[in-house]
Scaffold this motif. Structure first.
Motif, PDB file in Angstrom:
ATOM      1  N   SER A 402       2.207   6.870   4.319  1.00  0.00           N
ATOM      2  CA  SER A 402       3.351   6.414   5.108  1.00  0.00           C
ATOM      3  C   SER A 402       4.362   7.534   5.326  1.00  0.00           C
ATOM      4  N   PRO A 403       4.883   7.682   6.544  1.00  0.00           N
ATOM      5  CA  PRO A 403       5.953   8.659   6.781  1.00  0.00           C
ATOM      6  C   PRO A 403       7.257   8.176   6.157  1.00  0.00           C
ATOM      7  N   ASN A 404       8.178   9.088   5.955  1.00  0.00           N
ATOM      8  CA  ASN A 404       9.469   8.718   5.358  1.00  0.00           C
ATOM      9  C   ASN A 404      10.239   7.718   6.219  1.00  0.00           C
ATOM     10  N   SER A 405       9.936   7.695   7.506  1.00  0.00           N
ATOM     11  CA  SER A 405      10.644   6.792   8.423  1.00  0.00           C
ATOM     12  C   SER A 405      10.251   5.333   8.228  1.00  0.00           C
ATOM     13  N   LEU A 406       9.081   5.070   7.631  1.00  0.00           N
ATOM     14  CA  LEU A 406       8.576   3.704   7.516  1.00  0.00           C
ATOM     15  C   LEU A 406       9.326   2.953   6.410  1.00  0.00           C
ATOM     16  N   THR A 407      10.275   2.137   6.813  1.00  0.00           N
ATOM     17  CA  THR A 407      11.122   1.424   5.848  1.00  0.00           C
ATOM     18  C   THR A 407      10.966  -0.092   5.912  1.00  0.00           C
ATOM     19  N   THR A 408      10.106  -0.595   6.801  1.00  0.00           N
ATOM     20  CA  THR A 408       9.851  -2.030   6.862  1.00  0.00           C
ATOM     21  C   THR A 408       8.345  -2.263   6.924  1.00  0.00           C
ATOM     22  N   ILE A 409       7.838  -2.975   5.924  1.00  0.00           N
ATOM     23  CA  ILE A 409       6.416  -3.279   5.845  1.00  0.00           C
ATOM     24  C   ILE A 409       6.246  -4.794   5.699  1.00  0.00           C
ATOM     25  N   ALA A 410       5.418  -5.381   6.552  1.00  0.00           N
ATOM     26  CA  ALA A 410       5.101  -6.801   6.463  1.00  0.00           C
ATOM     27  C   ALA A 410       3.587  -6.951   6.505  1.00  0.00           C
ATOM     28  N   LYS A 416      -5.335 -10.639  -1.134  1.00  0.00           N
ATOM     29  CA  LYS A 416      -4.832 -10.542  -2.503  1.00  0.00           C
ATOM     30  C   LYS A 416      -4.442  -9.096  -2.808  1.00  0.00           C
ATOM     31  N   TYR A 417      -3.377  -8.940  -3.587  1.00  0.00           N
ATOM     32  CA  TYR A 417      -2.893  -7.615  -3.973  1.00  0.00           C
ATOM     33  C   TYR A 417      -2.713  -7.582  -5.487  1.00  0.00           C
ATOM     34  N   SER A 418      -3.190  -6.520  -6.091  1.00  0.00           N
ATOM     35  CA  SER A 418      -3.052  -6.401  -7.549  1.00  0.00           C
ATOM     36  C   SER A 418      -1.637  -5.970  -7.916  1.00  0.00           C
ATOM     37  N   PHE A 419      -1.277  -6.174  -9.203  1.00  0.00           N
ATOM     38  CA  PHE A 419       0.044  -5.738  -9.667  1.00  0.00           C
ATOM     39  C   PHE A 419       0.168  -4.221  -9.551  1.00  0.00           C
ATOM     40  N   GLY A 420      -0.935  -3.537  -9.875  1.00  0.00           N
ATOM     41  CA  GLY A 420      -0.904  -2.077  -9.824  1.00  0.00           C
ATOM     42  C   GLY A 420      -0.657  -1.552  -8.430  1.00  0.00           C
ATOM     43  N   ALA A 421      -1.270  -2.178  -7.413  1.00  0.00           N
ATOM     44  CA  ALA A 421      -1.077  -1.737  -6.030  1.00  0.00           C
ATOM     45  C   ALA A 421       0.366  -1.967  -5.592  1.00  0.00           C
ATOM     46  N   PHE A 422       0.954  -3.077  -6.022  1.00  0.00           N
ATOM     47  CA  PHE A 422       2.363  -3.322  -5.750  1.00  0.00           C
ATOM     48  C   PHE A 422       3.219  -2.197  -6.325  1.00  0.00           C
ATOM     49  N   GLU A 423       2.978  -1.889  -7.579  1.00  0.00           N
ATOM     50  CA  GLU A 423       3.802  -0.875  -8.262  1.00  0.00           C
ATOM     51  C   GLU A 423       3.617   0.505  -7.641  1.00  0.00           C
ATOM     52  N   ARG A 424       2.392   0.846  -7.265  1.00  0.00           N
ATOM     53  CA  ARG A 424       2.160   2.157  -6.665  1.00  0.00           C
ATOM     54  C   ARG A 424       2.929   2.299  -5.359  1.00  0.00           C
ATOM     55  N   LEU A 425       2.921   1.241  -4.555  1.00  0.00           N
ATOM     56  CA  LEU A 425       3.652   1.294  -3.289  1.00  0.00           C
ATOM     57  C   LEU A 425       5.150   1.457  -3.539  1.00  0.00           C
ATOM     58  N   PHE A 426       5.707   0.654  -4.412  1.00  0.00           N
ATOM     59  CA  PHE A 426       7.146   0.696  -4.634  1.00  0.00           C
ATOM     60  C   PHE A 426       7.577   1.987  -5.314  1.00  0.00           C
ATOM     61  N   GLU A 427       6.738   2.519  -6.186  1.00  0.00           N
ATOM     62  CA  GLU A 427       7.047   3.806  -6.815  1.00  0.00           C
ATOM     63  C   GLU A 427       7.123   4.914  -5.777  1.00  0.00           C
ATOM     64  N   SER A 428       6.275   4.820  -4.750  1.00  0.00           N
ATOM     65  CA  SER A 428       6.275   5.867  -3.720  1.00  0.00           C
ATOM     66  C   SER A 428       7.565   5.857  -2.912  1.00  0.00           C
ATOM     67  N   TYR A 429       8.326   4.768  -3.005  1.00  0.00           N
ATOM     68  CA  TYR A 429       9.586   4.665  -2.261  1.00  0.00           C
ATOM     69  C   TYR A 429      10.804   4.999  -3.111  1.00  0.00           C
ATOM     70  N   ARG A 430      10.599   5.399  -4.333  1.00  0.00           N
ATOM     71  CA  ARG A 430      11.747   5.723  -5.196  1.00  0.00           C
ATOM     72  C   ARG A 430      12.541   6.898  -4.652  1.00  0.00           C
ATOM     73  N   GLU A 431      11.871   7.831  -4.005  1.00  0.00           N
ATOM     74  CA  GLU A 431      12.538   9.013  -3.471  1.00  0.00           C
ATOM     75  C   GLU A 431      12.767   8.922  -1.967  1.00  0.00           C
ATOM     76  N   ARG A 432      12.596   7.721  -1.405  1.00  0.00           N
ATOM     77  CA  ARG A 432      12.792   7.544   0.036  1.00  0.00           C
ATOM     78  C   ARG A 432      13.940   6.568   0.279  1.00  0.00           C
ATOM     79  N   ASN A 433      14.131   6.226   1.559  1.00  0.00           N
ATOM     80  CA  ASN A 433      15.077   5.167   1.893  1.00  0.00           C
ATOM     81  C   ASN A 433      14.568   3.833   1.370  1.00  0.00           C
ATOM     82  N   SER A 434      15.473   2.913   1.082  1.00  0.00           N
ATOM     83  CA  SER A 434      15.094   1.614   0.539  1.00  0.00           C
ATOM     84  C   SER A 434      14.128   0.894   1.480  1.00  0.00           C
ATOM     85  N   LEU A 435      13.256   0.086   0.877  1.00  0.00           N
ATOM     86  CA  LEU A 435      12.178  -0.574   1.604  1.00  0.00           C
ATOM     87  C   LEU A 435      12.511  -2.044   1.865  1.00  0.00           C
TER      88      LEU A 435
END
Length: 482
Positions: A402-410, A416-435
């Protein structure tokens, strides 16, 4: 500090929230004189429920004596304070739009606890609409969704002469009324027509009368069919000014007329009928989509399964497009990859994408994310996937590319999504704009609003809440645990 002049105060007050304006009313008379017109210029949907009763009481107090007498004669009893207390301002004159019939009925029900029959309620509605038509000299928006003879009320020619946006419900507005409006209203920019399924001479006259009509939107019913050839010709006479065209039914105007709209900036086509990929109407619209050219198009939303034809259309747009929506929940979906590749290679400036796909098309999302570095929003719907255990593949692609510009994901709640996949996605946004993160779906049963969260467990909610607290997630529709 020198006293601010009135113009400066108006600029400041225009930027304030409504609650702040209410508190500013009490500062002094000058502030009150500036703020009252601002508050009354707001549309009804911007007024909080707690304030609507106050606003409606004030409207009733503005009714002329003749209207109050008529209401009394029909056993409509107004509060005694309204009868005795004259208004401080001509509040109605500040309004930019009368209430819609639904808004008006909601308020009448709240004020009078539904004590009226239909006849007396109609009389109350009529006197309120008369008040607005008589007092408002600068109405910009009209929601024409009632059977009251608005154009016969005193002041109609002045009230409606400056309309900018008009919504017309054909169930309530006949051709003669539209003909009369055409004599008054010449400067519409946006025209919305609901439930139109046949040529209406009055509607054609209204369109012809407009000097600079820019947007026209048609909505319809599933059980209403018909093609409006004369209406299509009227639109064709406005091809130099119309920049936005929305057709909720492919039967409203013949597809051949689309070839004339080469100046379009926005095009939306959908089909509210039960989808039949083999119907003659669908085949015809596909043929025209394949040959159409819209060099200035910026927004394209085609809610049909014609990905191949859209891919061919996008090749001719030459990178100007910023928003695309495509597809429908149909098991015959194909050529999704062809469309995404066309977008990735020709629409590097795209900012928003809504698309229906199967999990087998996830791989194409990677190319899209790598090429389209201005993408701000992506919405991915699931189409008839039997295997729902593959959501992690989509999340991992979004996490890595994802580019840094991508701040809205639906994303679809059917995967089904695993807990780990959720965490990996959100961790990748720690240094970006809020999601902003949403679970959405093309739910078969629209009444079941919880269906989209069927695969979201308490552990998912715990993860969501943690990243909200951390400031990584700014907004979500997933209910979190308390």
């Amino acid at each position: 500090m020198n006293k601010l002049n009135v113009d400066c105060l108006k600029i400041i007050f225009d930027e304030l929230e409504t609650n702040s304006l209410y508190s500013c009313l009490l500062v002094n008379k000058e502030w009150c004189n500036i703020i009252v017109p601002i508050l009354w210029s707001y549309s009804w949907k911007d007024i909080s429920a707690s304030k609507k009763k106050f606003f409606f009481n004030t409207i009733l107090s503005c009714l002329p004596i003749s209207s109050k007498q008529l209401l009394s004669d029909n056993n409509i009893k107004l509060p005694s304070t309204i009868l005795l207390k004259p208004p401080l301002f001509n509040y109605i004159s500040f309004c930019k739009s009368p209430p819609t019939i639904k808004e008006l009925n909601d308020i009448i029900g709240m004020m009078f606890e539904n004590e009226f029959n239909n006849e007396t309620k109609y009389i109350l509605e009529q006197e309120i609409f008369k008040l607005f038509v008589d007092q408002c000299k600068d109405i910009k928006v009209l929601w024409w969704d009632n059977s009251h003879p608005l154009l016969s009320f005193p002041g109609a020619s002045t009230c409606f002469s400056q309309l900018y946006i008009t919504y017309i419900d054909i169930d309530f507005v006949n051709s003669n009324s539209l003909e009369d409006m055409a004599q008054i209203c010449k400067d519409l920019k946006i025209l919305v027509i609901d439930k139109c399924c046949q040529d209406l001479p009055g509607l054609i006259s209204l369109i012809d009368a407009q000097r600079d009509l820019e947007e026209i939107l048609f909505y319809s019913y599933k059980d209403r069919k018909g093609t409006c050839k004369e209406l299509g010709k009227a639109l064709a006479r406005k091809v130099n000014t119309i920049k936005c065209l929305c057709l909720e039914s492919i039967n409203i105007i013949p597809p051949s007329f689309l070839t004339l709209f080469t100046n379009l900036k926005e095009l939306t086509i959908s089909n509210i009928e039960e989808y039949d990929d083999t119907s003659e109407e669908i085949k015809e619209i596909k043929q025209y989509l394949a040959i159409l050219e819209f060099p200035y198009l910026q927004k394209l939303k085609i809610w049909l399964t014609c990905y191949k034809e859209l891919a061919m259309l996008i090749l001719k747009i030459k990178g100007n497009i910023f928003e695309i929506g495509a597809g429908i929940n149909n098991k015959n979906i194909k050529d999704v990859g062809m469309l995404i590749k066309s977008i990735a290679n020709n629409c590097q400036n795209i900012e928003k994408l809504d698309i229906y796909m199967r999990h087998t098309d996830f791989i194409h999302i990677k190319l899209l994310l790598l090429n389209c570095r201005n993408l701000k929003l992506i919405v991915v719907y699931n189409v008839y996937d039997d295997d729902n255990n593959i959501g992690d593949e989509l999340l991992d692609i979004l996490t890595k590319f994802s580019p840094n510009s991508l701040t809205t994901i639906a994303i679809s709640g059917k995967w089904k999504y695993s807990f780990g996949a959720f965490e990996r996605l959100f961790e990748s946004y720690r240094e970006r704009n809020s999601l902003e993160f949403f679970i959405i779906d093309n739910i078969d049963n629209a009444a079941d609003v919880t269906a989209k969260f069927i695969h979201i467990t308490d552990n998912h909610r715990i993860i969501i809440k943690r990243y909200i607290i951390m400031g990584v997630i700014k907004l979500t529709n997933i209910p979190t645990l308390k």
